[in-house]
Write an enzyme that holds these catalytic residues in place. Structure first.
Site, PDB file in Angstrom:
ATOM      1  N   LYS A   1      30.968  28.499  50.590  1.00  0.00           N
ATOM      2  CA  LYS A   1      31.533  29.754  50.637  1.00  0.00           C
ATOM      3  C   LYS A   1      32.135  30.425  51.801  1.00  0.00           C
ATOM      4  O   LYS A   1      31.319  30.139  52.795  1.00  0.00           O
ATOM      5  CB  LYS A   1      30.208  30.672  49.878  1.00  0.00           C
ATOM      6  CG  LYS A   1      30.544  32.025  49.607  1.00  0.00           C
ATOM      7  CD  LYS A   1      29.380  32.720  48.752  1.00  0.00           C
ATOM      8  CE  LYS A   1      29.544  34.161  48.198  1.00  0.00           C
ATOM      9  NZ  LYS A   1      28.494  34.778  47.477  1.00  0.00           N
TER      10      LYS A   1
ATOM     11  N   GLY B   1      23.508  37.485  41.292  1.00  0.00           N
ATOM     12  CA  GLY B   1      24.035  36.312  40.125  1.00  0.00           C
ATOM     13  C   GLY B   1      25.075  35.634  40.864  1.00  0.00           C
ATOM     14  O   GLY B   1      25.969  34.912  40.148  1.00  0.00           O
ATOM     15  N   SER B   2      25.164  35.611  42.239  1.00  0.00           N
ATOM     16  CA  SER B   2      26.514  35.322  42.767  1.00  0.00           C
ATOM     17  C   SER B   2      26.732  33.624  42.777  1.00  0.00           C
ATOM     18  O   SER B   2      27.988  33.215  43.150  1.00  0.00           O
ATOM     19  CB  SER B   2      26.633  35.961  44.279  1.00  0.00           C
ATOM     20  OG  SER B   2      26.946  37.186  44.125  1.00  0.00           O
TER      21      SER B   2
ATOM     22  N   SER C   1      29.847  36.365  43.344  1.00  0.00           N
ATOM     23  CA  SER C   1      30.822  36.374  44.359  1.00  0.00           C
ATOM     24  C   SER C   1      31.089  35.182  44.773  1.00  0.00           C
ATOM     25  O   SER C   1      32.085  34.762  45.812  1.00  0.00           O
ATOM     26  CB  SER C   1      30.180  37.294  45.568  1.00  0.00           C
ATOM     27  OG  SER C   1      29.020  36.770  46.223  1.00  0.00           O
TER      28      SER C   1
END
Lengths: 520, 520
Positions: free
Chosen positions: A134, A216-217, A193
């Site tokens: 990420k 919850g990303s 995200s």
């Protein structure tokens, strides 16, 4: 440290314009056309990927691939090349990347091959495995602690993936890198995200990725894009050195945790074993530093599964209602015991309100002010998170402590639910639907709950939205967001599996059992 | 749950008035007479303790005593009776108790003996062992989580021990139960906030006790009273259900941790093994829940010991300066390597200021208001902690977060110091002196630092203040509090040993090695 290349694809890996016409973002992303673009999961037939590249990137799991650099079936260089190319294609289709490190990682892959040739040994448990990260994992001045561990384990970190402005929404859109499209339908959110990870994995431009999750990303893009996402308990995986969008030093809320995303639970385990084996506490004072705990308990392999059906504030859409019923049927059919714990679990809507207010406990409104000061437009979906430009009631220490008391009460109640029902694992929806159209996802109530109580949680793809089959589950309730079967047709559905705090290893073992049942 | 008996001694265990005359508190506790009362460690010669009682309560360690209920050398009833009686004497000499449960625990001890007779097996690792508890462990409505674990392990919980008003000072005085006197000199503080435990253990009215520590509250009474005190890392030992004096839900400061006090490091290990083996996470959602980690690393038994000499704001008194030099000499003589890390460690005075301000992050000033509303006079030593009745600058969220950033910086630096020096353990003073006269202890800078960074820490008694020997260490510095050799003559000195966060098991193994060297 990495050298950074701004261009995210090599020129020779550019998809011909003629093949890209059907793959563009809808013209108004916040109001997608009702005409569903074709699924993107089938890569365009170009000659960019060689047969070897296709074979390598089609390897089902990282676990399988990891055996190859050792047996020399594939060199690390061949594996890295294949994933760099396929990631480059995925980027052109979905805007899933932010940075790539292709030349430098190809050099690293060669060095790994040389090491293997000379010593006959891998340098670590992830020797030669490409892993995507990420965008928030810092390569700016120093590596994040987790990056150093992955490198020491032999991973090849070749690309960073796209995220939402501020990271605090479930739509991965920003004014620099654009919107991540969902490979299962360009009108659908890829989730967020860690949305770039979800799209890249779904297109097999990555075989194992790293996201972060505070509500919850990891799990939201996992369930939207049909891949596995595992949110560990806080404090096991180092988060030190990862860039955040919020105020420094915020404390007492919900900690952000880094975790793996990929194609099966076994790969989650390979990743977590490697990280916990890398003495993470040496790189991050915030890590508890217990090594991988071998699971003693085996029993007869029959699980006691707690079923959480739904929260009244977010009725399950027909696709997920059918999916959950099917999953329970499979589990019971395989001899596992499913007990409905829904009525015993604290209100997820109330927990979500606590979580939402905890996220807003920044009197400086740091993320919103970054947007305002930068003069850039806020992305549409941020409306659920921040009220940009508006003055809100000032959060206070007293409110933070009161929220914490309520959070502790919910944690105590969940502890009782777990023990009273002698559970092994909980099965629950990760969202009320499969992926929904852009900017309609709303609050991630079903994932944020487990973040609030800090339970490890994992999403597994299971089934697909099917308007014809789903019709039987239609109820006279208010769906939020609206249920639009024609927009989501064929999108992957999922289940969420939840374990007890800090018992990540146990959740993985139980999730492997459930995964095997669901994949039968 | 316990039935509570208000009277803290049985009438037949009352010490004759004629024997108590020299043992009363100085008439003005905040301004003790310069005439040092005689040490209390020798119990008055009464006939209350039988020869068997004396033999049992003189058993050197809990570990030794624990073997007896199994071999039936002593019954649990005999052991419990002996400690109830000796605790009763200790109470009359030092005001170390708040509540006793003598009749009910004697019934429990008999039940344990019956169980042993019938099954030949102990009910748990602490079968029949009397354990004393700091007053804050709730028996009001429900047991604290730790109490349930100790009971399941077979412990006999027979008495609760005295604490300071609010628990936030190092002098254990309150308006209900009076002042705990130090058995090594009635003019000296017994330390706090677990001061009753310290005094009770020193008089062998207990063989193993439980305190709590947020800035030194286990270690300060340990070092003042000449006993061992172990502050675990936060999150390993359950604290759920323990009464605190502060505001509910306060978060982001320094967590309070419960831990053992006793006569040797091995007893600390017996206690922690039993607690971690009792599935503490089932009773307290705040516990990380990893079982006892068997220590793999052994090496050649030679330790790399980091020496922290002193903080410039609190120069070591001659007694502790000589003690620390002697300890280092012993360690080097035994083949261990001692490296001076003093200059690399962050300023303890600065860390203490951060800790102090973190403790004051309650906008409601809960503890101070309890005192004001109750109309009771604040105890003298509270002046260092709360400004009762005065309005202070309002703490804010922003300040809390800024303090947290500074705390994280200190934790990161300590992590580097540990790794850069490849340390096994740190040796440091736990205070700049041995026990000092009542109400002069001041801020516990040398213990609060390790609470701020959440490192496990243990104090061990070593040597005694000796004006003649100490004279050589007198320096031209400002001692705080004043150095008064005649007041502290003969008081126990100490060392503090520190391990890495969450590596409590490793610290215990290293502390046992150091303990053996210091006791040679």
């Amino acid at each position: 440290m990495y050298s950074i290349f701004i261009s995210t694809t090599n020129i020779e890996w550019t998809i011909p314009a003629s093949l890209l016409t059907t793959l563009t973002t809808p013209s108004n992303p916040s109001n997608p056309s009702s005409t569903t673009p074709p699924p993107l999961t089938t890569l365009p037939q170009t000659t960019i990927l060689t047969p070897l590249d296709l074979k390598i990137t089609s390897t089902p799991t990282a676990t399988t691939l990891l055996t190859h650099p050792r047996t020399r079936k594939y060199t690390a260089e061949a594996v890295t090349t294949a994933f760099c190319k396929r990631a480059s294609l995925a980027q052109q289709l979905t805007h899933c990347l932010t940075e790539t490190f292709f030349p430098s990682v190809l050099a690293r892959a060669k060095a790994l091959d040389n090491h293997m040739a000379q010593t006959g040994e891998p340098i670590g448990p992830l020797h030669g495995l490409p892993i995507s990260l990420k965008d928030s994992f810092n390569p700016a001045d120093t590596n994040a602690a987790l990056v150093d561990i992955l490198l020491s384990a032999g991973a090849v970190l070749y690309a960073k993936t796209n995220i939402p402005q501020t990271m605090m929404t479930c739509d991965s859109v920003n004014n620099v890198f654009g919107r991540v499209l969902n490979p299962h339908g360009g009108n659908l959110t890829a989730g967020g995200s860690s949305g770039g990870e979800g799209a890249l994995l779904a297109l097999r431009g990555s075989i194992l990725g790293v996201g972060t999750d505070v509500a919850g990303s990891i799990r939201v893009p996992g369930l939207c894009c049909g891949v596995v996402g595992f949110k560990p308990s806080a404090g096991r995986v180092p988060y030190g050195g990862v860039a955040g969008s919020g105020r420094s030093g915020m404390v007492g809320g919900i900690p952000v945790v880094a975790g793996p995303m990929g194609h099966c639970v076994g790969d989650m385990e390979v990743w977590l074993r490697a990280v916990l084996g890398g003495r993470p506490e040496e790189g991050d004072a915030g890590v508890v530093g217990f090594p991988w705990q071998e699971v003693q308990e085996v029993g007869d392999g029959r699980l006691r599964v707690g079923l959480y059906v739904e929260d009244a504030s977010r009725p399950l859409h027909p696709n997920m209602r059918r999916t959950m019923k099917a999953a329970v049927g499979r589990l019971e059919g395989a001899g596992h015991t499913v007990v409905d714990i829904t009525e015993q679990v604290p209100s997820m809507a109330e927990a979500n309100a606590i979580a939402g207010r905890l996220f807003s406990m920044d009197p400086d409104r740091t993320a919103a002010k970054h947007i305002e000061r930068g003069g850039e437009p806020p992305i549409d979906s941020l409306a659920i998170t921040y009220t940009v430009g508006e003055s809100l009631p000032e959060p206070s220490l007293g409110e933070l402590y009161d929220l914490n008391v309520r959070k502790q009460g919910i944690m105590d109640r969940m502890r009782r639910v777990w023990l009273d029902n002698a559970l092994d694992v909980i099965i629950a929806p990760g969202y009320q639907s499969c992926a929904v159209p852009h900017d309609t996802y709303g609050m991630p109530v079903y994932t944020a709950f487990w973040s609030l109580v800090d339970y490890p949680a994992c999403v597994l793809p299971f089934g697909k939205a099917n308007a014809e089959l789903d019709r039987a589950e239609l109820r006279d309730v208010v769906y939020e967001p609206a249920y639009k079967p024609e927009e989501v047709e064929g999108a992957p559905c999922h289940v969420q599996l939840v374990g007890r705090r800090m018992k990540d290893e146990l959740l993985m073992q139980h999730a492997k059992i459930v995964e095997a049942v669901l994949r039968e």
